[in-house]
Design a protein around this motif. Structure first.
Motif, PDB file in Angstrom:
ATOM      1  N   ALA A  11      -9.632  -2.824  -7.164  1.00  0.00           N
ATOM      2  CA  ALA A  11      -8.678  -1.719  -7.081  1.00  0.00           C
ATOM      3  C   ALA A  11      -9.387  -0.376  -7.227  1.00  0.00           C
ATOM      4  N   LEU A  12     -10.327  -0.309  -8.152  1.00  0.00           N
ATOM      5  CA  LEU A  12     -11.085   0.934  -8.331  1.00  0.00           C
ATOM      6  C   LEU A  12     -11.900   1.255  -7.085  1.00  0.00           C
ATOM      7  N   GLY A  13     -12.554   0.236  -6.521  1.00  0.00           N
ATOM      8  CA  GLY A  13     -13.309   0.451  -5.285  1.00  0.00           C
ATOM      9  C   GLY A  13     -12.413   0.865  -4.132  1.00  0.00           C
ATOM     10  N   ALA A  14     -11.233   0.236  -4.042  1.00  0.00           N
ATOM     11  CA  ALA A  14     -10.296   0.593  -2.977  1.00  0.00           C
ATOM     12  C   ALA A  14      -9.785   2.011  -3.158  1.00  0.00           C
ATOM     13  N   GLY A  15      -9.590   2.423  -4.420  1.00  0.00           N
ATOM     14  CA  GLY A  15      -9.139   3.781  -4.673  1.00  0.00           C
ATOM     15  C   GLY A  15     -10.168   4.820  -4.262  1.00  0.00           C
ATOM     16  N   VAL A 177      -0.637  -6.496 -10.398  1.00  0.00           N
ATOM     17  CA  VAL A 177      -0.483  -5.829  -9.109  1.00  0.00           C
ATOM     18  C   VAL A 177      -0.075  -4.369  -9.309  1.00  0.00           C
ATOM     19  N   THR A 178       0.814  -4.130 -10.276  1.00  0.00           N
ATOM     20  CA  THR A 178       1.234  -2.762 -10.568  1.00  0.00           C
ATOM     21  C   THR A 178       0.045  -1.909 -10.989  1.00  0.00           C
ATOM     22  N   THR A 182      -1.415   1.289  -8.895  1.00  0.00           N
ATOM     23  CA  THR A 182      -1.530   2.574  -9.590  1.00  0.00           C
ATOM     24  C   THR A 182      -2.926   3.162  -9.440  1.00  0.00           C
ATOM     25  N   VAL A 183      -3.942   2.329  -9.636  1.00  0.00           N
ATOM     26  CA  VAL A 183      -5.330   2.809  -9.534  1.00  0.00           C
ATOM     27  C   VAL A 183      -5.638   3.258  -8.108  1.00  0.00           C
TER      28      VAL A 183
END
Length: 268
Positions: A11-15, A177-178, A182-183
């Motif tokens: 998620a961090l990488g996708a953000g 998932v939330t 969010t990230v």
């Protein structure tokens, strides 16, 4: 735990990727969110345990360490009372106490890490009751032994109940998932230029949200993970009961092996 960490990293990488490649196509300005804007997600941390509190009963005296101590204490008391039983029954009950302690420690405790139990301790608890029947309810020891065994049984039931996760998998996945959405959303809203501060804040927010989820999951599984309840009390009772048994009898008179499993040919 590994799945949660992998989802958080992805998620961090996708953000970050969304901020670099997707933001220019979706947003013309480059102001974005500042560090102060990222404080908002931190306010969600106290709310994340809400689903956990909804499905978890309030703390009771039966929480894992107390349940394990109660079971071990009852077993120790049962073995002590057995010293006053007739000779043949005394050896049988004291041997069963040793085997039960071994079975709980070496067979059932590892199984509880996955929310399961073991049938091995029930072999020896069943033999307890068979011995009580032979003693008869006219004996003054009968009530003491039955009461001690009842307390042992209640302690085991409480311990087994606490080994079963109370958070449904669907709720935990919803929280996970939330957190990921969010990230990614925060990463998309960060500015592309001069964004070292916001990116560092995003990493901190991701780490805190992930840690909160891991703590919730770990507390919900007290017999596995980082926060783990060990079989300390039962191990102490096993050592003490074995020492007392070997002071009066031979090791080969125990009907179980070192893990509490019945020896080949065991019959009652």
């Amino acid at each position: 735990m590994i799945v949660t960490l992998v989802v958080a990293v992805l998620a961090l990488g996708a953000g970050v990727a969304a901020n670099r490649y997707l933001r220019p196509r979706l947003m013309a300005d480059d102001e974005g969110m500042g560090v102060r804007d990222l404080v908002g997600p931190l306010m969600t941390l106290p709310r994340l345990p809400l689903p956990y509190r909804l499905v978890t009963p309030p703390p009771t005296p039966g929480w894992p360490p107390a349940a394990a101590r109660s079971e071990a204490h009852a077993l120790d008391h049962l073995a002590e009372v057995a010293d006053f039983a007739p000779t043949a029954l005394r050896q049988r009950l004291r041997a069963d106490a040793v085997c039960y302690a071994r079975a709980v420690q070496h067979e059932e405790w590892p199984a509880m890490a996955e929310g399961k139990g073991s049938p091995v301790p029930s072999v020896w608890s069943g033999d307890f009751r068979a011995g009580f029947k032979e003693l008869g309810n006219n004996s003054p020891l009968f009530g003491l032994l039955v009461n001690a065994d009842n307390q042992r049984s209640l302690g085991r039931q409480a311990r087994m109940a606490e080994s079963t996760p109370t958070i449904p998998g669907l709720i935990y996945w919803f929280m996970l998932v939330t957190m990921a959405v969010t990230v990614i959303g925060l990463g998309l809203c960060l500015p592309r230029a001069n964004n070292r501060g916001p990116l560092a804040a995003l990493i901190v927010v991701t780490a805190l949200l992930t840690t909160t989820l891991l703590i919730i999951r770990d507390v919900d599984r007290p017999f596995s993970g980082v926060i783990i309840v060990k079989a300390t009390q039962m191990a102490e009772i096993e050592q003490e009961s074995t020492r007392d048994f070997l002071a009066d009898y031979k090791a080969d008179q125990l009907p179980c092996d070192d893990r509490g499993r019945p020896k080949p040919g065991y019959r009652r």
